[in-house]
Design an enzyme around this catalytic site. Sequence first.
Site, PDB file in Angstrom:
ATOM      1  NE  ARG A  46       3.290   1.835  -0.577  1.00  8.30           N
ATOM      2  CZ  ARG A  46       2.654   3.006  -0.767  1.00  8.30           C
ATOM      3  NH1 ARG A  46       2.251   3.719   0.262  1.00  8.30           N
ATOM      4  NH2 ARG A  46       2.446   3.454  -1.987  1.00  8.30           N
ATOM      5  CG  HIS A  66       5.312   4.502  -5.625  1.00  5.74           C
ATOM      6  ND1 HIS A  66       4.617   3.414  -6.097  1.00  5.74           N
ATOM      7  CD2 HIS A  66       4.470   5.138  -4.772  1.00  5.74           C
ATOM      8  CE1 HIS A  66       3.415   3.402  -5.541  1.00  5.74           C
ATOM      9  NE2 HIS A  66       3.299   4.437  -4.742  1.00  5.74           N
ATOM     10  NE  ARG A 109      -3.288   8.287  -2.287  1.00  4.03           N
ATOM     11  CZ  ARG A 109      -3.896   8.905  -1.285  1.00  4.03           C
ATOM     12  NH1 ARG A 109      -4.989   9.553  -1.502  1.00  4.03           N
ATOM     13  NH2 ARG A 109      -3.396   8.889  -0.061  1.00  4.03           N
ATOM     14  CB  THR A 110      -0.334   2.085  -3.617  1.00  2.29           C
ATOM     15  OG1 THR A 110       0.118   3.422  -3.768  1.00  2.29           O
ATOM     16  CG2 THR A 110       0.459   1.170  -4.520  1.00  2.29           C
ATOM     17  CE  LYS A 117       3.954 -16.015  15.311  1.00  2.00           C
ATOM     18  NZ  LYS A 117       3.192 -17.233  15.145  1.00  2.00           N
TER      19      LYS A 117
HETATM   20  N1   CP Z   1       0.413   7.805  -4.034  1.00  2.51           N
HETATM   21  C1   CP Z   1       0.479   6.838  -3.112  1.00  2.51           C
HETATM   22  O1   CP Z   1       1.385   5.992  -3.147  1.00  2.51           O
HETATM   23  O2   CP Z   1      -0.500   6.890  -2.177  1.00  2.51           O
HETATM   24  P1   CP Z   1      -0.676   5.875  -0.982  1.00  2.51           P
HETATM   25  O3   CP Z   1       0.532   6.059  -0.077  1.00  2.51           O
HETATM   26  O4   CP Z   1      -1.964   6.247  -0.304  1.00  2.51           O
HETATM   27  O5   CP Z   1      -0.680   4.495  -1.538  1.00  2.51           O
END
Ligand code: CP
Length: 360
Positions: free
Chosen positions: A141, A174, A91-92, A120
Amino acid sequence: MINNLVRLGKMSWEEFTKLSTKNRAPYLSDDSDRFVHLIYAQQFNRDNLEYIGQLATKIRMMAKSKEGSDFLSTLLSDKRAMLYFTQPSTRTFLSFMAACQILGMKVAEVRDATTSSEYKGESAEDSVRVFSSYSDLIVMRTKLKGLAERMAWLLSNSKRLVPIINAGSGKDQHPTQALLDIYTLQRSFEDINGIDGKHIVFVGDLLRGRTVRSLAFLLGNYNDVKMTFVAPDAFQIGSDILEYLDKKGIQYDLSQNFKSVIPTADAIYMTRVQDEWDNEEGESAKVDISNFWFGDEELKLLQKHAVIMHPLPRREEISTSVDQDKRAVYWRQMRNGMWVRAALIANIFAVDTEILNFSE
Ligand code: CP
């Protein structure tokens, strides 16, 4: 952004990290309070939450027409974004990609460090410097707490200040998920006095769920909100969040009796077990979480106006039979991610006024 460069550039990483998170937040925005980097939820206040929500709604409405979509797609057509996701995401990742595309940005990606030169031995710092040479925005992320913040500091001290957006960092934060959660709550309660005075019930693995942690910080911006954290002892919310709520004078409860809290909930926020963080194989499986699932029996206890949310992905904690109920808003919640992320990017690149002034 230049102002931010000067402000953050005057401070060493050691000095910067000695500040509390709250005191660090202004260094991540410019002198007109526009986000330069978005690293943690404590950067939001009630005003900018309302503003991003308003902007997201305008983008959502504009995207319904070709004229509106075409206009949006010209706004950042001279910009490129790098999506640097070294932890799994559906999703993100996809909603950031869609958000960039809505605004006309070109997008590149690294989704696995083993396919980049980190394999590397290149450091994350050097990798981010490379990305900043080719991109105007880095969305990252990572499983490492604090890495996004360090990269923001690094780029604010480099000749090429490229904004960093934290798309999930370790078990810690998040912030853009929390932003879409707030937007979903704003929309769900717009006819019943908004988020103020609502009872939000968090359920599941609250200890390791970064979405819950970030959302708890954001809810602290609203009046008379009550939070109940429903989890087995092993997964109960961290003491740092409770200390924050105590400091802000926000009412909360801890509970293991899910059914007893459902009738007073305005929103139920379900989460899955985050067993990717287990210290040893099978550790989470030893915890019985079956009393923390939401199914048809729990649905009967829920108020008519209440909503069921989930950051997703889900496992067995919400029965698929619940999906058809109009109070199940998790699919809309997920789609909201695209609109708020587009709004956030528009804010960072200062094209928000053009969006708000657009009329067909
Ligand atoms: N909610 C969320 O962060 O989903 P993903 O891990 O699929 O990005």
